[in-house]
Each structure stands twice: as structure tokens, then as C-alpha cells.
Design an enzyme around this catalytic site. Structure first.
Site, PDB file in Angstrom:
ATOM      1  N   SER A 145      43.286  12.764 128.013  1.00 54.56           N
ATOM      2  CA  SER A 145      41.539  12.737 128.096  1.00 54.56           C
ATOM      3  C   SER A 145      40.499  12.228 126.926  1.00 54.56           C
ATOM      4  CB  SER A 145      41.793  14.109 128.447  1.00 54.56           C
ATOM      5  OG  SER A 145      40.756  14.861 128.639  1.00 54.56           O
ATOM      6  N   TYR A 158      43.587  23.176 129.080  1.00 51.59           N
ATOM      7  CA  TYR A 158      44.317  20.858 129.663  1.00 51.59           C
ATOM      8  C   TYR A 158      43.734  20.386 128.278  1.00 51.59           C
ATOM      9  CZ  TYR A 158      41.944  17.631 132.171  1.00 51.59           C
ATOM     10  OH  TYR A 158      41.992  15.492 132.365  1.00 51.59           O
TER      11      TYR A 158
HETATM   12  P1  NAP Z   1      43.341  14.211 141.097  1.00 57.05           P
HETATM   13  O1  NAP Z   1      42.496  13.618 141.486  1.00 57.05           O
HETATM   14  O2  NAP Z   1      43.004  15.856 140.821  1.00 57.05           O
HETATM   15  O3  NAP Z   1      44.480  13.489 141.222  1.00 57.05           O
HETATM   16  C1  NAP Z   1      46.131  14.595 140.794  1.00 57.05           C
HETATM   17  C2  NAP Z   1      47.005  15.176 141.035  1.00 57.05           C
HETATM   18  O4  NAP Z   1      48.300  14.959 140.494  1.00 57.05           O
HETATM   19  C3  NAP Z   1      47.564  14.249 142.053  1.00 57.05           C
HETATM   20  O5  NAP Z   1      47.972  13.436 142.726  1.00 57.05           O
HETATM   21  C4  NAP Z   1      48.106  15.661 142.144  1.00 57.05           C
HETATM   22  O6  NAP Z   1      48.828  16.261 143.819  1.00 57.05           O
HETATM   23  C5  NAP Z   1      48.676  15.643 141.734  1.00 57.05           C
HETATM   24  N1  NAP Z   1      49.808  16.920 141.209  1.00 57.05           N
HETATM   25  C6  NAP Z   1      48.394  18.014 140.687  1.00 57.05           C
HETATM   26  N2  NAP Z   1      49.399  18.766 140.385  1.00 57.05           N
HETATM   27  C7  NAP Z   1      50.983  18.426 141.261  1.00 57.05           C
HETATM   28  C8  NAP Z   1      52.378  19.491 141.591  1.00 57.05           C
HETATM   29  N3  NAP Z   1      52.949  20.054 140.930  1.00 57.05           N
HETATM   30  N4  NAP Z   1      52.636  17.813 142.247  1.00 57.05           N
HETATM   31  C9  NAP Z   1      52.637  17.144 142.321  1.00 57.05           C
HETATM   32  N5  NAP Z   1      51.873  16.328 142.048  1.00 57.05           N
HETATM   33  C10 NAP Z   1      51.133  16.914 141.322  1.00 57.05           C
HETATM   34  O7  NAP Z   1      42.561  14.307 139.593  1.00 57.05           O
HETATM   35  P2  NAP Z   1      42.774  12.410 139.204  1.00 57.05           P
HETATM   36  O8  NAP Z   1      41.043  12.552 137.582  1.00 57.05           O
HETATM   37  O9  NAP Z   1      43.442  11.787 139.923  1.00 57.05           O
HETATM   38  O10 NAP Z   1      43.313  12.756 137.555  1.00 57.05           O
HETATM   39  C11 NAP Z   1      44.736  11.969 137.308  1.00 57.05           C
HETATM   40  C12 NAP Z   1      44.820  11.957 136.323  1.00 57.05           C
HETATM   41  O11 NAP Z   1      44.024  11.388 135.274  1.00 57.05           O
HETATM   42  C13 NAP Z   1      45.195  13.972 135.287  1.00 57.05           C
HETATM   43  O12 NAP Z   1      46.311  13.303 134.221  1.00 57.05           O
HETATM   44  C14 NAP Z   1      43.216  13.682 134.427  1.00 57.05           C
HETATM   45  O13 NAP Z   1      43.964  15.539 133.407  1.00 57.05           O
HETATM   46  C15 NAP Z   1      43.532  12.873 133.916  1.00 57.05           C
HETATM   47  N6  NAP Z   1      42.030  12.675 133.533  1.00 57.05           N
HETATM   48  C16 NAP Z   1      41.129  12.409 134.500  1.00 57.05           C
HETATM   49  C17 NAP Z   1      39.958  12.556 134.390  1.00 57.05           C
HETATM   50  C18 NAP Z   1      38.315  12.648 135.448  1.00 57.05           C
HETATM   51  O14 NAP Z   1      37.263  12.722 135.077  1.00 57.05           O
HETATM   52  N7  NAP Z   1      38.804  12.507 136.921  1.00 57.05           N
HETATM   53  C19 NAP Z   1      39.491  12.300 133.274  1.00 57.05           C
HETATM   54  C20 NAP Z   1      40.665  12.258 132.379  1.00 57.05           C
HETATM   55  C21 NAP Z   1      41.970  12.302 132.312  1.00 57.05           C
HETATM   56  P3  NAP Z   1      47.923  16.359 144.561  1.00 57.05           P
HETATM   57  O15 NAP Z   1      46.576  16.160 145.564  1.00 57.05           O
HETATM   58  O16 NAP Z   1      49.036  17.404 145.986  1.00 57.05           O
HETATM   59  O17 NAP Z   1      47.013  17.951 144.023  1.00 57.05           O
END
Ligand code: NAP
Length: 253
Positions: A145, A158
Site C-alpha cells: 500500500s 492498517y
Molecule cells: P476490497 O474491494 O475491500 O477487497 C478486499 C478483499 O479481501 C475482498 O475480496 C474481501 O472479501 C477479502 N477479505 C476481507 N476479509 C476477508 C476474510 N476474512 N476472508 C476472506 N476474504 C476476505 O478491497 P481492494 O481495494 O480490492 O483491496 C485488495 C487489497 O489491496 C487489500 O490488501 C488492500 O489493503 C490493498 N490495497 C487497496 C488499495 C485501494 O486503494 N483500494 C490501495 C492499496 C492497497 P469480502 O468481499 O468477502 O469482504
């Protein structure tokens, strides 16, 4: 041919958090590049499966709540019941909890650290031990991140977890590179997914974020396709322990 180096044909990839957002995008990119993808999620991956079926790609879902004590055993069971081996692991699933530092509860802290940090280590350890190190090849890609580099606002757990992800990426790369197992990370910038919905719905924060991004827009899951395929493919075979920012220039400011 140079483009052949980017092919994932014949590879099996495990991607956590595969039902939505960045994880879904990575599954689609890997399937397009020729990999068979095992998508780990706690909810159905029907949408991801549909997107991949549209071009005839290979996708299997493995339903697991990653906060459960038996999560890793269930993933191994999913692998053994499908392709029986792994070449690529993407530690993508992650959560974020927003609160002023003085209000963060132990429960909130632990839930973020357990999923974003502890599971990343122990799932990598298990997959490396059982598949990648014995076969002397493999790629692990951790999703870091901007908060692997910066402090962030109102998300201390986080930030701690994502800073750990960047450190762990280097530590594991140092131990496993000599086995042909590369560990790297991608640090997405500010991407339009569920993770940032709250931020994008806050007009002042949305404007502040956009003002700071040289590219002038939020990123999308598609913006990660190139980096994710590169780090999973032979094209990056001499890249180890590196965190690649895909951030529209955020860190350059
Ligand atoms: P997201 O849309 O919230 O997706 C998160 C994923 O993690 C979803 O598939 C969610 O499943 C899964 N997850 C969470 N808790 C879980 C659990 N207990 N068991 C199984 N699956 C679980 O967010 P995203 O933006 O795609 O994030 C993906 C990664 O990128 C994360 O590590 C996040 O920190 C990182 N990231 C995101 C950004 C950004 O700007 N979006 C920036 C930097 C890093 P559910 O749908 O069932 O909750």
C-alpha cells in the site's frame, strides 16, 4: 520472443480476496495470461468466474473465511482438490478500519493485523514449504500500500500491517531467492474499490486525494494488470524483494 516471457500458460495461481476489487482484477489478468486460477474468498466468486468464463479462461473458487483458524488448511484442501500444485501466490485479501488512534480497540487492531500481516506470513510459509521450495520455482506477490511508505490518517493498524508486508517481502525474498522463488509486492495507489468507498464518499477527502495524484484520477483494478502479470511471470525472474508502486505518481509528490 519477449512477450512469451510474460505468459502464464500452464501455471496455477492462488489469489486471495478474489470476489471483488483488485483481487478480482488480478484473477482476470492471470487467466487472460493463460494461468489456471484458484480464487480464495469468503463470499461467492460468481462475478469473477463469469468474467473469466467469457474468454474461456480457467477459474476455480475456494470459499474460506481467512480470519478462521483453519483458513490455511482449507486453502490447501482447495488446491489439492483442484490442480494439486501452485506456482503463484497473491496475498491480496485485506481490510482497513478507520478510527482516531485514541479510539482503536484491541479487537479492531487484531483483526487487521491477523488478516493483513499474520496470514500473509503463514500462508506464504505454508505454500512455500509445501509447493514452491521443493519444486524450486514460484512467485509470491504481496499487496502492499502507499501506507507501506507513509503514515496515513486514522488507519494506524492498517499502516502497521502494510509496512510489515513490505518488510516481510524483503525478508522472505532474501531466504527464498536462491531456491528460484521470488517474493515481491505491489503497492497500489488510491484505487476505486470497496476499500476506499468511505474515502471517495467524503467530498473533502476525495478532493484532497485527487489533488495529490499526478495522474489526476483514482486507479482501477485494470491498472494493476501489467504489474501483477509481470511479477508472476518469467519476465521478472531476477526481481526479488521489491515493492512496485502502481500509484499514478502519488509517491513522486
Ligand atoms: P476490497 O474491494 O475491500 O477487497 C478486499 C478483499 O479481501 C475482498 O475480496 C474481501 O472479501 C477479502 N477479505 C476481507 N476479509 C476477508 C476474510 N476474512 N476472508 C476472506 N476474504 C476476505 O478491497 P481492494 O481495494 O480490492 O483491496 C485488495 C487489497 O489491496 C487489500 O490488501 C488492500 O489493503 C490493498 N490495497 C487497496 C488499495 C485501494 O486503494 N483500494 C490501495 C492499496 C492497497 P469480502 O468481499 O468477502 O469482504
Amino acid at each position: 520472443m519477449i512477450l512469451d516471457l510474460f505468459s502464464l500458460k500452464g501455471k496455477v495461481a492462488v489469489v486471495t480476496g478474489a470476489n471483488t476489487g483488485l483481487g478480482q482484477g488480478i484473477c482476470v489478468a492471470y487467466a487472460e495470461a493463460g494461468a489456471s486460477v484458484i480464487g480464495v474468498a469468503r463470499r461467492s466468486c460468481a462475478e469473477t468466474a463469469e468474467k473469466i468464463a467469457a474468454f474461456g479462461g480457467a477459474f476455480t473458487e475456494c470459499i474460506v473465511d481467512l480470519s478462521g483458524a483453519d483458513a490455511i488448511d482449507k486453502i490447501i484442501e482447495g488446491i489439492e482438490n483442484s490442480y494439486g500444485h501452485v506456482d503463484i501466490l497473491v496475498n491480496n485479501a485485506g481490510i482497513i478500519k478507520r478510527a482516531d488512534a485514541v479510539d482503536v480497540t484491541e479487537e479492531a487492531w487484531d483483526s487487521v493485523i491477523n488478516l493483513n500481516e499474520r496470514l500473509v506470513f503463514f500462508l506464504s510459509q505454508t505454500i512455500a514449504k509445501k509447493y514452491l521450495l521443493p519444486q524450486k520455482s514460484g512467485k509470491i506477490i504481496n499487496i502492499a500500500s502507499m501506507l507501506s511508505y507513509q503514515g496515513g490518517i486514522r488507519v494506524p493498524a492498517y499502516t502497521a500491517s502494510k509496512s510489515a508486508v513490505m518488510g516481510m517481502t524483503k525478508a522472505l525474498a532474501n531466504e527464498w531467492a536462491s531456491y528460484g522463488v521470488a517474493v515481491n509486492a505491489i503497492a497500489p495507489g488510491y484505487m476505486a474499490t470497496n476499500n476506499t468507498e468511505q474515502l471517495r464518499n467524503d467530498a473533502a477527502r476525495n478532493e484532497a486525494v485527487l489533488d495529490r495524484i499526478p495522474a489526476g484520477r483514482w486507479g482501477t483494478p485494470e491498472d494493476l494488470y501489467g504489474a501483477a502479470v509481470y511479477l508472476a511471470s518469467a519476465a521478472s525472474d531476477y526481481v526479488n524483494g521489491f515493492t512496485l508502486a502502481v500509484d499514478g505518481g502519488w509517491l513522486a509528490r
